[in-house]
Motif scaffolding. Sequence first.
Motif, PDB file in Angstrom:
ATOM      1  N   LEU A  33       0.860  -1.187   0.000  1.00  0.00           N
ATOM      2  CA  LEU A  33       0.000   0.000   0.000  1.00  0.00           C
ATOM      3  C   LEU A  33       0.895   1.235   0.000  1.00  0.00           C
ATOM      4  O   LEU A  33       1.552   1.529   0.983  1.00  0.00           O
ATOM      5  N   ASN A  34       0.906   1.932  -1.117  1.00  0.00           N
ATOM      6  CA  ASN A  34       1.888   2.994  -1.292  1.00  0.00           C
ATOM      7  C   ASN A  34       1.298   4.396  -1.355  1.00  0.00           C
ATOM      8  O   ASN A  34       1.947   5.316  -1.832  1.00  0.00           O
ATOM      9  N   SER A  35       0.080   4.556  -0.887  1.00  0.00           N
ATOM     10  CA  SER A  35      -0.492   5.901  -0.861  1.00  0.00           C
ATOM     11  C   SER A  35      -1.301   6.081   0.422  1.00  0.00           C
ATOM     12  O   SER A  35      -1.684   5.118   1.076  1.00  0.00           O
ATOM     13  N   LEU A  36      -1.534   7.332   0.745  1.00  0.00           N
ATOM     14  CA  LEU A  36      -2.302   7.640   1.946  1.00  0.00           C
ATOM     15  C   LEU A  36      -3.701   7.054   1.876  1.00  0.00           C
ATOM     16  O   LEU A  36      -4.198   6.499   2.857  1.00  0.00           O
ATOM     17  N   TRP A  37      -4.336   7.139   0.710  1.00  0.00           N
ATOM     18  CA  TRP A  37      -5.707   6.634   0.575  1.00  0.00           C
ATOM     19  C   TRP A  37      -5.785   5.134   0.771  1.00  0.00           C
ATOM     20  O   TRP A  37      -6.707   4.619   1.405  1.00  0.00           O
ATOM     21  N   LEU A  38      -4.814   4.415   0.232  1.00  0.00           N
ATOM     22  CA  LEU A  38      -4.802   2.966   0.418  1.00  0.00           C
ATOM     23  C   LEU A  38      -4.568   2.608   1.889  1.00  0.00           C
ATOM     24  O   LEU A  38      -5.172   1.673   2.407  1.00  0.00           O
TER      25      LEU A  38
END
Length: 117
Positions: free
Chosen positions: A19-24
């Motif tokens: 998971l490489n983003s804030l939303w994920l």
Amino acid sequence: MFKITLLITGLSTSLCPVLNSLWLMMVYGVVYGVSSGFTISVTSVVLLDLMGLDCLTEALGLISLSSGIGSVLGPPFAGLLYDTTGSYTAPFLASGASMSLAAICVFLISYISKTTT
């Protein structure tokens, strides 16, 4: 439902390294929070169904003991995995795998108890 949410908790933790983003990560936080909250809240009910009222206190004691051992040994083990691999992927995979293994064990216990009765 208990078995499924326990498996979701384990699988979502195993997927955490990708998971490489804030939303994920926010989605992970919601999925993990809901699934682990459900799992924790119905543990005593599931133990009552599996073990019966006569063995409930012993089963809750063993659950607490196992949880305590995991709480004491888990962080140093995760640190050792990080020191060995240089990445947080292995600790997340080990944690997710142990939760998923617990879910598989509960699936097997309920299947075996249905076939033997």
